[in-house]
Design an enzyme around this catalytic site. Sequence first.
Site, PDB file in Angstrom:
ATOM      1  CG  ASN A  11     -38.431  -7.659  25.236  1.00 50.85           C
ATOM      2  OD1 ASN A  11     -39.272  -7.829  26.111  1.00 50.85           O
ATOM      3  ND2 ASN A  11     -38.619  -6.856  24.202  1.00 50.85           N
ATOM      4  CG  HIS A  37     -41.207 -10.790  17.209  1.00 53.89           C
ATOM      5  ND1 HIS A  37     -41.520  -9.628  17.880  1.00 53.89           N
ATOM      6  CD2 HIS A  37     -40.940 -10.415  15.937  1.00 53.89           C
ATOM      7  CE1 HIS A  37     -41.455  -8.601  17.037  1.00 53.89           C
ATOM      8  NE2 HIS A  37     -41.094  -9.056  15.856  1.00 53.89           N
ATOM      9  CG  ASP A  46     -46.380  -6.773  21.535  1.00 53.17           C
ATOM     10  OD1 ASP A  46     -45.616  -6.799  22.528  1.00 53.17           O
ATOM     11  OD2 ASP A  46     -45.970  -6.655  20.373  1.00 53.17           O
ATOM     12  NE  ARG A  58     -41.477  -1.530  27.887  1.00 50.95           N
ATOM     13  CZ  ARG A  58     -41.161  -2.043  26.709  1.00 50.95           C
ATOM     14  NH1 ARG A  58     -40.359  -3.079  26.604  1.00 50.95           N
ATOM     15  NH2 ARG A  58     -41.636  -1.530  25.602  1.00 50.95           N
ATOM     16  CG  HIS A  65     -46.600  -9.892  17.819  1.00 49.56           C
ATOM     17  ND1 HIS A  65     -45.785 -10.345  16.832  1.00 49.56           N
ATOM     18  CD2 HIS A  65     -45.804  -9.639  18.882  1.00 49.56           C
ATOM     19  CE1 HIS A  65     -44.541 -10.354  17.269  1.00 49.56           C
ATOM     20  NE2 HIS A  65     -44.529  -9.934  18.520  1.00 49.56           N
TER      21      HIS A  65
HETATM   22  O1  DOR Z   1     -42.965  -3.068  18.933  1.00 56.43           O
HETATM   23  C1  DOR Z   1     -42.475  -3.869  19.711  1.00 56.43           C
HETATM   24  N1  DOR Z   1     -42.062  -3.488  20.931  1.00 56.43           N
HETATM   25  N2  DOR Z   1     -42.328  -5.147  19.342  1.00 56.43           N
HETATM   26  C2  DOR Z   1     -41.645  -6.040  20.096  1.00 56.43           C
HETATM   27  O2  DOR Z   1     -41.489  -7.150  19.688  1.00 56.43           O
HETATM   28  C3  DOR Z   1     -41.004  -5.615  21.357  1.00 56.43           C
HETATM   29  C4  DOR Z   1     -41.694  -4.449  21.906  1.00 56.43           C
HETATM   30  C5  DOR Z   1     -40.949  -3.786  23.058  1.00 56.43           C
HETATM   31  O3  DOR Z   1     -40.495  -4.488  23.963  1.00 56.43           O
HETATM   32  O4  DOR Z   1     -40.898  -2.549  23.071  1.00 56.43           O
HETATM   33 ZN    ZN Z   2     -42.873  -9.296  19.622  1.00 57.83          ZN
END
Ligand code: DOR
Ligand code: ZN
Length: 421
Positions: free
Chosen positions: A90, A175, A283, A60, A220
């Site tokens: 992301n 993913h 993850d 984050r 995952h």
């Molecule tokens: O549950 C998830 N949260 N799966 C993901 O692929 C992304 C992740 C997130 O960035 O919060």
């Molecule tokens: Zn993912």
Amino acid sequence: MTTADLVLRNVTLPTGRRADIVIAGGIVRHVGAPVRADETIDCAGYTCLPGAVDMHVHMRGGVQVEKEDWHTGTVSAIAGGVTVVVDQPNTVPPITTPELLRARVREAEGEAVCGFAVNAGVFPGADLSGMRDAGAMAFGETFAAPSSYGEGLDPETLKEMLTRIHALGGLATVHAEEVAGEAPATLADHDRARSGAGEARAVQAAAALAPDGMRLHFCHLSTAASIRAARGTVEATPHHLFLSHEMFAGDDTRARVNPPLRDEATRRGLWSCWDEIDVVASDHAPHTVPEKGLPFESAPSGIPGVETMVPLLMAAVRRRRITLASVIEKTSWRPAAVLGIPRAGFLPGDRADYALYPDEVTRIDASSLHAKCGWSPFEGLDAVFPDEVVVRGTRAYVCGDYREAHPAWYPGRGYLSSKRE
Ligand code: DOR
Ligand code: ZN
């Protein structure tokens, strides 16, 4: 006799032999006879593991700093015996250009307390070769289905992206999921909407789109069928191994994650594939308590887990459910090999990252974890936390106390070769 920065005394090696590990300049210089050292740690009574490489975390920061930042996220990593984390792209905005990737690396360099790497985002229009040259570790997670902060790619775009990543010599991390139906109102709905069978189909489809011989890694995977459908290397998470949705109230948003937690039978099926799992990664995807307090339909998916990953596995080792050697392989040596990061270990030349685990099994208590979000879906489960962690030959964590940090950035393989071209 050379002087060392640090000596780990009385380490029980995986072979069963006891030895002293002599460290200087962040790497192992010698294993065997003791030498003079600035500092020593007596490892008798501890299980000494090479530091874990968690190749799937979402640290984050930026505009998502309320969820986590590089400091809290990496302190949490170290407290769980993880000494290298690989950040997913992301972010907001996503990592799609060399400039954004370099800025992400600078953000980490300023705050991280353990080793780190940053992946390139695989989104339409992303400058893949520019990010490779700027030091991206791997490509993705590549969303073959939509998830938090990631739109899914259609098959044609996915194929084109995989082909380009292969041409760059890159590692594509995928993913894979299939999404159907309305916004789910319960964990069981969520499991149906992003089903295990759909995940296996999506894995098979993505594997079929990938060029022959490419470096391919599936993130995952939550079912035995998905693991069987995969090509390349496969990753499983502690939450799919240790949690089922049946352990939670139907509307408990803390357990909402993509791919979803499955039922007990499926969870047990995943354990039956333990030997085929290349990598365990967390993850780590924290969200705040207020975000998770939203109604189930609109609460974000994702759970924190970087700090509890190895401790949960070590409790399983203590119960003799899995071997210590398998935990070392899946949390440290395999991810390092898949990524091309120098391995941590017990031979001269190895990276000097370690965590020392006591014998006692304790229980996870979210209030003593270090991630910013302050909650854990693993609350109450058995775990063995490290008492001491060494990062690049420096004592980084001693019984809950943080010392000097020496974060190292690990660029991907393409970084150095692009400098030579
Ligand atoms: O549950 C998830 N949260 N799966 C993901 O692929 C992304 C992740 C997130 O960035 O919060
Ligand atoms: Zn993912």
